[in-house]
Design an enzyme around this catalytic site. Structure first.
Site, PDB file in Angstrom:
ATOM      1  N   CYS A 212       9.970   9.702  -0.306  1.00  0.00           N
ATOM      2  CA  CYS A 212       9.541  10.565   0.341  1.00  0.00           C
ATOM      3  C   CYS A 212       8.711  11.730  -0.491  1.00  0.00           C
ATOM      4  O   CYS A 212       9.233  12.068  -1.430  1.00  0.00           O
ATOM      5  CB  CYS A 212      10.594  11.288   1.006  1.00  0.00           C
ATOM      6  SG  CYS A 212      10.010  12.856   2.010  1.00  0.00           S
TER       7      CYS A 212
ATOM      8  N   HIS B 119       6.132   3.660  12.935  1.00  0.00           N
ATOM      9  CA  HIS B 119       6.350   3.487  11.568  1.00  0.00           C
ATOM     10  C   HIS B 119       7.381   4.438  11.184  1.00  0.00           C
ATOM     11  O   HIS B 119       6.975   5.652  11.109  1.00  0.00           O
ATOM     12  CB  HIS B 119       5.047   3.710  10.761  1.00  0.00           C
ATOM     13  CG  HIS B 119       4.934   3.751   9.367  1.00  0.00           C
ATOM     14  ND1 HIS B 119       4.145   3.363   8.195  1.00  0.00           N
ATOM     15  CD2 HIS B 119       5.991   4.634   8.512  1.00  0.00           C
ATOM     16  CE1 HIS B 119       4.647   3.494   7.154  1.00  0.00           C
ATOM     17  NE2 HIS B 119       5.773   4.344   7.146  1.00  0.00           N
TER      18      HIS B 119
ATOM     19  N   ARG C  31       0.715  -1.296  -0.061  1.00  0.00           N
ATOM     20  CA  ARG C  31       0.218  -0.063   0.340  1.00  0.00           C
ATOM     21  C   ARG C  31       0.744   1.043  -0.051  1.00  0.00           C
ATOM     22  O   ARG C  31       0.932   1.873  -0.904  1.00  0.00           O
ATOM     23  CB  ARG C  31      -0.941  -0.170   1.282  1.00  0.00           C
ATOM     24  CG  ARG C  31      -2.135   0.843   0.949  1.00  0.00           C
ATOM     25  CD  ARG C  31      -1.811   2.340   1.074  1.00  0.00           C
ATOM     26  NE  ARG C  31      -1.138   2.818   2.811  1.00  0.00           N
ATOM     27  CZ  ARG C  31      -0.792   4.121   2.636  1.00  0.00           C
ATOM     28  NH1 ARG C  31      -1.170   5.016   1.898  1.00  0.00           N
ATOM     29  NH2 ARG C  31      -0.045   4.266   3.942  1.00  0.00           N
ATOM     30  N   ASP C  32       1.610   1.621   0.925  1.00  0.00           N
ATOM     31  CA  ASP C  32       2.375   2.712   1.315  1.00  0.00           C
ATOM     32  C   ASP C  32       3.293   2.857   0.179  1.00  0.00           C
ATOM     33  O   ASP C  32       3.607   4.027  -0.199  1.00  0.00           O
ATOM     34  CB  ASP C  32       3.032   2.653   2.542  1.00  0.00           C
ATOM     35  CG  ASP C  32       3.426   3.907   3.245  1.00  0.00           C
ATOM     36  OD1 ASP C  32       4.059   4.739   2.255  1.00  0.00           O
ATOM     37  OD2 ASP C  32       3.415   4.381   4.175  1.00  0.00           O
TER      38      ASP C  32
ATOM     39  N   ASN D 172      10.193   4.953   3.704  1.00  0.00           N
ATOM     40  CA  ASN D 172       9.973   3.868   4.719  1.00  0.00           C
ATOM     41  C   ASN D 172      11.299   2.949   4.842  1.00  0.00           C
ATOM     42  O   ASN D 172      12.001   3.028   3.875  1.00  0.00           O
ATOM     43  CB  ASN D 172       9.055   2.971   4.167  1.00  0.00           C
ATOM     44  CG  ASN D 172       7.544   3.340   3.981  1.00  0.00           C
ATOM     45  OD1 ASN D 172       7.201   3.970   4.963  1.00  0.00           O
ATOM     46  ND2 ASN D 172       7.162   3.151   2.899  1.00  0.00           N
TER      47      ASN D 172
ATOM     48  N   HIS E  85      10.595   6.467   8.866  1.00  0.00           N
ATOM     49  CA  HIS E  85      11.313   6.663   7.205  1.00  0.00           C
ATOM     50  C   HIS E  85      12.572   6.946   7.730  1.00  0.00           C
ATOM     51  O   HIS E  85      12.919   7.453   8.919  1.00  0.00           O
ATOM     52  CB  HIS E  85      10.494   7.879   6.767  1.00  0.00           C
ATOM     53  CG  HIS E  85       9.183   7.676   6.055  1.00  0.00           C
ATOM     54  ND1 HIS E  85       8.586   8.329   5.117  1.00  0.00           N
ATOM     55  CD2 HIS E  85       8.032   6.649   6.472  1.00  0.00           C
ATOM     56  CE1 HIS E  85       7.468   7.779   4.921  1.00  0.00           C
ATOM     57  NE2 HIS E  85       7.330   6.845   5.649  1.00  0.00           N
TER      58      HIS E  85
END
Lengths: 317, 317
Positions: B245, B212, B20-21, B254, B214
């Site tokens: 990003c 979560h 997804r992300d 991520n 980055h």
């Protein structure tokens, strides 16, 4: 940024190794004037401690063949601490004459890496340290020990912590007041940092401990965080992350100085350096070597450089 | 590897957000069959929890327009936990019908990011959560809260920890038993992690906390290490570091799942996954998106993959 956390040091010391460790890995010779310009930019950004060069055979390491000229441009300035790697007595003599503050004597904690790197056994390297120590006595030049493959060897795998402890003890016994653990090929992990720092504390005495990490597997700054939580205050890094990994062509090597400073400042730990100026120096380093460097803060910018709301696309989640 | 360290958890849970992300950040639509093949490879590598997709407007996010088909290929399998982002009641209805195990309801801790991301105020987002919670009641589908910009906002800068705590409390009051802090633009630091986790503990009750991060500024895994030392056992990551990003074209997004697993395994923390298989899945992800991904272990290899002594050049120091 939050204020300094309980259990963390309030200040950390950085030794910049880009001019030596970084530029030595480049395939081409970086002109002396450009090396000096880079170091000047780093001094302007607040750095004071430099691993400037190596006094090695110009045939073996042509990138460092201007060692004496680089030192001549920097020696004698107030507040700087300049070191150079020396592999033998001949190198030590020239380095002392060139005005270094300290000689860095290096050997690996694993036998096969030492053989590969300097073509002699670890025992022979330590004997060489003793010869150099005799030579340096009375000159006012200090001795530092660098333990390569201190967190693992690319040929042998895991390295026994006792080999690291014994080598550190041997360095201390030769009068070295500064020992660096080198993560030569990016095998350090936070857990290994905690284990090795704990073990070394028992033999270091008054000698200072510094940690040199590579970010080859992404955990370089996690290792710094582990070191900080153990109270270690001295780290080595290279501007922009100069210097690849000699074992993996596309992999990252040294942690980037500006990324380290970002982590330290954002943890409330002072360094005496200016992050924006370091980012500028990293960009200069990138121009000098002519290819992209792995440093990340130089790409993303400091944490609080906010964006205009129209300048970005949305993430929608 | 050393055995599990005092104070660290023995096991950690990973939610893979690449499908997804990660894929949502790609400029092109990744064909459904390739998405499913990637998820299958990740399942084969031992991952069980997936943020599979978003049930959003296909006009707004065309990359996720196959949400129902991807879910259809995965639903009902033993041992998997499948979540999807839903922005509103309509999305929640479709997601529930598609067979998700949990709905992820997201809002930002900063007002301007929420406005930019979902075009409504934070208060309106929380009201929307309540509407979705009513809709989900009795369906057996769980609710998870995701707090974006929990460590900083690209428009506003620092985000008050109290805004994060209040939003988490509101989520808990709506019956959410899982709260994720999202480091939307890579502004988390280890110190902020410690600060935020400490503050959240007071309001979370029995709700689980996930983090979560980055790696935009290189400290993603240092933040994980800080989270581990605070006892947090649930992390989100994306295979290969899929998903850039949105604010800095060349910057990393991520943290990479295989880099996270490397850190965890090397810290003596079990994950139930196989690192070599994850590296293979990261290479598959790279082929699918057609460009290099930022994951580092996929380039350098596992720590103890030793080299032949003739295969490498020496570093000479």
């Amino acid at each position: 940024m939050v204020s300094a956390m309980a259990g963390l040091p309030g200040h950390a010391v950085i030794t910049e190794v880009g001019p030596r460790d970084g530029l030595q890995s480049e395939p081409v010779f970086v002109p002396t004037a450009q090396k000096i310009a880079l170091i000047e930019a780093l001094i302007a950004a607040g750095l004071r401690r430099f691993e400037v060069t190596s006094f090695v055979s110009p045939r073996a390491v042509p990138q460092m063949r201007d060692a004496a000229q680089v030192m001549a441009a920097l020696r004698g300035r107030d507040g700087l601490h300049l070191t150079a790697l020396v592999p033998n007595e001949r190198g030590a003599e020239v380095a002392i004459a060139a005005g270094v503050d300290a000689l860095v004597l290096f050997a690996s904690a694993s036998e096969s890496h030492n053989l590969k790197n300097v073509n002699r056994s670890r025992a022979a390297s330590l004997q060489g340290f003793a010869d150099i120590a005799r030579l340096a006595r009375g000159t006012g030049v200090r001795l530092q020990g660098a333990i390569a493959t201190a967190f693992g060897c690319p040929f042998e795998g895991d390295v026994d912590v006792q080999a690291v402890v014994d080598q550190a003890a041997a360095c201390r016994d030769l009068g070295m007041d500064h020992i660096t653990l080198g993560d030569t090929t990016g095998m350090a992990t936070p857990a290994l940092v905690v284990q090795r720092v704990e073990a070394l504390r028992k033999v270091l005495g008054d000698a200072e401990l510094a940690l040199h990490f590579h970010n080859t597997r992404g955990v370089g700054l996690a290792c710094v965080w582990a070191g900080l939580s153990m109270g270690v205050t001295h780290y080595e890094s290279s501007i922009g992350g100069l210097g690849g990994c000699p074992f993996v062509p596309r992999a990252t090597g040294n942690i980037a100085t500006e990324d380290l400073v970002y982590l330290l400042h954002e943890s409330g730990i002072g360094t005496g350096t200016d992050l924006d100026a370091l980012i500028g120096a990293a960009q200069l380093a990138q121009r000098i070597v002519g290819h992209e460097l792995p440093g990340q803060v130089m790409k993303a910018g400091p944490r609080l450089r906010t964006a205009g709301m129209d300048s970005v696309r949305t993430a929608h989640g």
